[in-house]
Scaffold this motif. Structure first.
Motif, PDB file in Angstrom:
ATOM      1  N   ALA A  14       0.860  -1.188   0.000  1.00 41.00           N
ATOM      2  CA  ALA A  14       0.000   0.000   0.000  1.00 41.00           C
ATOM      3  C   ALA A  14       0.888   1.227   0.000  1.00 41.00           C
ATOM      4  O   ALA A  14       1.965   1.221   0.615  1.00 41.00           O
ATOM      5  N   PRO A  15       0.491   2.309  -0.709  1.00 43.39           N
ATOM      6  CA  PRO A  15       1.288   3.534  -0.658  1.00 43.39           C
ATOM      7  C   PRO A  15       1.480   3.992   0.786  1.00 43.39           C
ATOM      8  O   PRO A  15       0.556   3.929   1.596  1.00 43.39           O
ATOM      9  N   GLY A  16       2.695   4.419   1.080  1.00 43.90           N
ATOM     10  CA  GLY A  16       3.053   4.796   2.443  1.00 43.90           C
ATOM     11  C   GLY A  16       3.847   3.721   3.151  1.00 43.90           C
ATOM     12  O   GLY A  16       4.433   3.972   4.211  1.00 43.90           O
ATOM     13  N   MET A  17       3.902   2.528   2.575  1.00 40.95           N
ATOM     14  CA  MET A  17       4.614   1.425   3.226  1.00 40.95           C
ATOM     15  C   MET A  17       6.087   1.756   3.404  1.00 40.95           C
ATOM     16  O   MET A  17       6.750   2.260   2.500  1.00 40.95           O
ATOM     17  N   GLY A  18       6.577   1.539   4.614  1.00 41.56           N
ATOM     18  CA  GLY A  18       7.982   1.753   4.929  1.00 41.56           C
ATOM     19  C   GLY A  18       8.368   3.180   5.244  1.00 41.56           C
ATOM     20  O   GLY A  18       9.476   3.426   5.731  1.00 41.56           O
ATOM     21  N   ARG A  29      16.416   3.482   6.123  1.00 37.42           N
ATOM     22  CA  ARG A  29      16.716   4.302   4.933  1.00 37.42           C
ATOM     23  C   ARG A  29      17.837   3.666   4.118  1.00 37.42           C
ATOM     24  O   ARG A  29      17.773   3.627   2.880  1.00 37.42           O
ATOM     25  N   GLU A  30      18.846   3.162   4.801  1.00 37.16           N
ATOM     26  CA  GLU A  30      19.959   2.509   4.108  1.00 37.16           C
ATOM     27  C   GLU A  30      19.477   1.255   3.364  1.00 37.16           C
ATOM     28  O   GLU A  30      19.928   0.979   2.248  1.00 37.16           O
ATOM     29  N   THR A  31      18.564   0.525   3.969  1.00 39.11           N
ATOM     30  CA  THR A  31      18.026  -0.680   3.344  1.00 39.11           C
ATOM     31  C   THR A  31      17.291  -0.341   2.057  1.00 39.11           C
ATOM     32  O   THR A  31      17.496  -0.975   1.007  1.00 39.11           O
ATOM     33  N   PHE A  32      16.437   0.672   2.119  1.00 37.32           N
ATOM     34  CA  PHE A  32      15.672   1.063   0.936  1.00 37.32           C
ATOM     35  C   PHE A  32      16.588   1.607  -0.160  1.00 37.32           C
ATOM     36  O   PHE A  32      16.369   1.350  -1.351  1.00 37.32           O
ATOM     37  N   GLN A  33      17.642   2.322   0.234  1.00 35.29           N
ATOM     38  CA  GLN A  33      18.596   2.830  -0.748  1.00 35.29           C
ATOM     39  C   GLN A  33      19.343   1.690  -1.421  1.00 35.29           C
ATOM     40  O   GLN A  33      19.608   1.715  -2.636  1.00 35.29           O
ATOM     41  N   GLU A  34      19.655   0.660  -0.654  1.00 34.39           N
ATOM     42  CA  GLU A  34      20.364  -0.500  -1.199  1.00 34.39           C
ATOM     43  C   GLU A  34      19.503  -1.205  -2.260  1.00 34.39           C
ATOM     44  O   GLU A  34      20.009  -1.631  -3.311  1.00 34.39           O
ATOM     45  N   VAL A  35      18.203  -1.305  -1.994  1.00 37.31           N
ATOM     46  CA  VAL A  35      17.301  -1.907  -2.971  1.00 37.31           C
ATOM     47  C   VAL A  35      17.193  -1.022  -4.208  1.00 37.31           C
ATOM     48  O   VAL A  35      17.228  -1.504  -5.346  1.00 37.31           O
ATOM     49  N   ALA A  38      20.224  -1.510  -6.281  1.00 43.04           N
ATOM     50  CA  ALA A  38      20.255  -2.820  -6.942  1.00 43.04           C
ATOM     51  C   ALA A  38      19.354  -2.842  -8.169  1.00 43.04           C
ATOM     52  O   ALA A  38      19.674  -3.488  -9.174  1.00 43.04           O
ATOM     53  N   LEU A  39      18.238  -2.114  -8.105  1.00 41.27           N
ATOM     54  CA  LEU A  39      17.258  -2.136  -9.190  1.00 41.27           C
ATOM     55  C   LEU A  39      17.426  -0.984 -10.173  1.00 41.27           C
ATOM     56  O   LEU A  39      16.801  -0.993 -11.242  1.00 41.27           O
ATOM     57  N   GLY A  40      18.234   0.022  -9.809  1.00 41.87           N
ATOM     58  CA  GLY A  40      18.349   1.195 -10.659  1.00 41.87           C
ATOM     59  C   GLY A  40      17.037   1.948 -10.775  1.00 41.87           C
ATOM     60  O   GLY A  40      16.690   2.478 -11.841  1.00 41.87           O
ATOM     61  N   GLN A  41      16.307   2.016  -9.680  1.00 40.38           N
ATOM     62  CA  GLN A  41      14.966   2.614  -9.659  1.00 40.38           C
ATOM     63  C   GLN A  41      14.735   3.258  -8.296  1.00 40.38           C
ATOM     64  O   GLN A  41      15.216   2.746  -7.276  1.00 40.38           O
ATOM     65  N   ASN A  42      13.994   4.341  -8.270  1.00 39.29           N
ATOM     66  CA  ASN A  42      13.614   4.942  -6.990  1.00 39.29           C
ATOM     67  C   ASN A  42      12.349   4.255  -6.481  1.00 39.29           C
ATOM     68  O   ASN A  42      11.264   4.821  -6.462  1.00 39.29           O
ATOM     69  N   PHE A  48       6.636   4.990  -0.798  1.00 34.03           N
ATOM     70  CA  PHE A  48       6.186   6.016   0.143  1.00 34.03           C
ATOM     71  C   PHE A  48       4.998   6.809  -0.384  1.00 34.03           C
ATOM     72  O   PHE A  48       4.107   7.192   0.371  1.00 34.03           O
ATOM     73  N   GLU A  49       4.978   7.064  -1.699  1.00 35.88           N
ATOM     74  CA  GLU A  49       4.020   8.032  -2.255  1.00 35.88           C
ATOM     75  C   GLU A  49       3.021   7.427  -3.244  1.00 35.88           C
ATOM     76  O   GLU A  49       2.015   8.052  -3.571  1.00 35.88           O
ATOM     77  N   GLY A  50       3.281   6.217  -3.745  1.00 32.13           N
ATOM     78  CA  GLY A  50       2.427   5.677  -4.796  1.00 32.13           C
ATOM     79  C   GLY A  50       2.830   6.245  -6.149  1.00 32.13           C
ATOM     80  O   GLY A  50       3.945   6.738  -6.317  1.00 32.13           O
ATOM     81  N   PRO A  51       1.949   6.184  -7.166  1.00 33.44           N
ATOM     82  CA  PRO A  51       0.534   5.795  -7.095  1.00 33.44           C
ATOM     83  C   PRO A  51       0.332   4.299  -6.872  1.00 33.44           C
ATOM     84  O   PRO A  51       1.189   3.487  -7.220  1.00 33.44           O
TER      85      PRO A  51
END
Length: 317
Positions: A14-18, A29-35, A38-42, A48-51
């Motif tokens: 769901a949007p807002g997760m994490g 924050r470091e965990t999410f940045q690492e992902v 790895a994916l080359g994607q924000n 956090f925001e969706g859609p």
């Protein structure tokens, strides 16, 4: 008290997760940045925001859910000194959650898990052309009844068409999957058989059925190249409902899982039989916590999702 960690699957996003974890804990924050790296994607921004429509896409939802689950585990370790290898008896995850469980237990590193789940989501989406597959929930049915309904619904005007039990979630909740016409026949047959409720689900592909064979082939190739270690604690596998620790066996089970039934009811029963009395759902949502109350009402079930959840858990741990 014997503790099990369980990890949610698709549908819990769901949007807002994490976002509250990222706001409260640098390690999250470091965990999410690492992902993201790895994916080359924000992906974090999307989480956090969706859609919601974009987050729900299988290729995004799968790594996103894993990221939140692993972030919670890392927060527990960093903020509370929680040693999963010493404190948790077993881990298990629902469908993609099995990758989260394996990552938390150290079989995969985070970047590898993120890339595998991105591939898994993409391959599952591509396996069946849009509109050819479907899934349905049978509420008030047990797995044996659902399997019989599927078997009787496979034969149609176009010949034999796949329809099988995809998820045996327990508590009278079974999900079936397969060719659209066969699933529709099964829904009507379930209603005629007196099943409390039978309804098609708004999904983009027929997961966990034989039609996913092309995705299973893609995962077999990717997993053959992926670095894998022995998990710090055994993982109860979806397709066997039994603990496993050998990386080669885990690899085969993950391939089989793409087309096989998620035997969640039996997974929970196996963990209870092994002595687990407390089940913590690690990550987004509370779907598995709700199912736990049906499958193991005598056990303690709790969700570890928010900073408040984590604080309360660490105080009692």
């Amino acid at each position: 008290m014997s503790l099990a960690f369980v990890f949610p699957g698709q549908g819990s996003q769901a949007p807002g997760m994490g976002r509250d974890l990222a706001d409260a804990f640098p390690i999250a924050r470091e965990t999410f940045q690492e992902v993201d790296d790895a994916l080359g994607q924000n992906l974090a921004k999307l989480m956090f925001e969706g859609p919601a429509e974009e987050l729900t896409l299988t290729a995004n939802a799968q790594p996103a859910l894993m990221a939140v689950s692993v972030a919670v585990c890392r927060v527990l370790a960093k903020e509370g000194g929680f040693d999963l290898a010493r404190r948790v008896a077993l881990v298990a995850g629902h469908s993609l959650g099995e990758y989260s469980a394996l990552t938390a237990a150290g079989t995969f590193d985070l970047a590898t898990a993120a890339r595998l789940l991105r591939l898994r989501g993409t391959a599952m989406q591509k396996a069946v052309p849009a509109g050819q597959g479907a899934m349905a929930a049978l509420l008030g049915a047990e797995a044996e009844q659902a399997a019989a309904i599927c078997a009787a619904s496979e034969q149609g005007e176009a010949g034999r068409e796949v329809v099988q039990v995809a998820n045996d979630n327990g508590g009278g909740q079974v999900v079936i999957s397969g060719a659209k016409a066969a699933v529709e026949r099964a829904v009507e047959a379930a209603k005629a058989a007196g099943v409390k409720r039978a309804m098609l689900l708004p999904v983009s592909a027929p997961f966990h059925c034989a039609m996913m064979a092309p995705a299973a082939d893609a995962m077999a190739e990717a997993l053959a190249k992926a670095a894998m270690a022995h998990p710090a604690v055994p993982v109860v596998a979806n397709v066997t409902a039994a603990p496993v620790s050998d990386p080669d066996a885990i690899r085969d089970l993950l391939v089989n899982q793409v087309t096989g039934t998620v035997r969640w009811r039996e997974c929970v029963a196996a963990m209870v039989a092994a002595g687990c009395t407390t089940f913590a759902e690690v990550g987004a949502g509370k779907v598995l916590t709700g199912l736990m109350k049906r499958n193991a009402p005598e056990a303690t079930a709790l969700a570890l999702n928010t900073p408040a959840d984590i604080e309360a858990f660490l105080k009692g741990a």
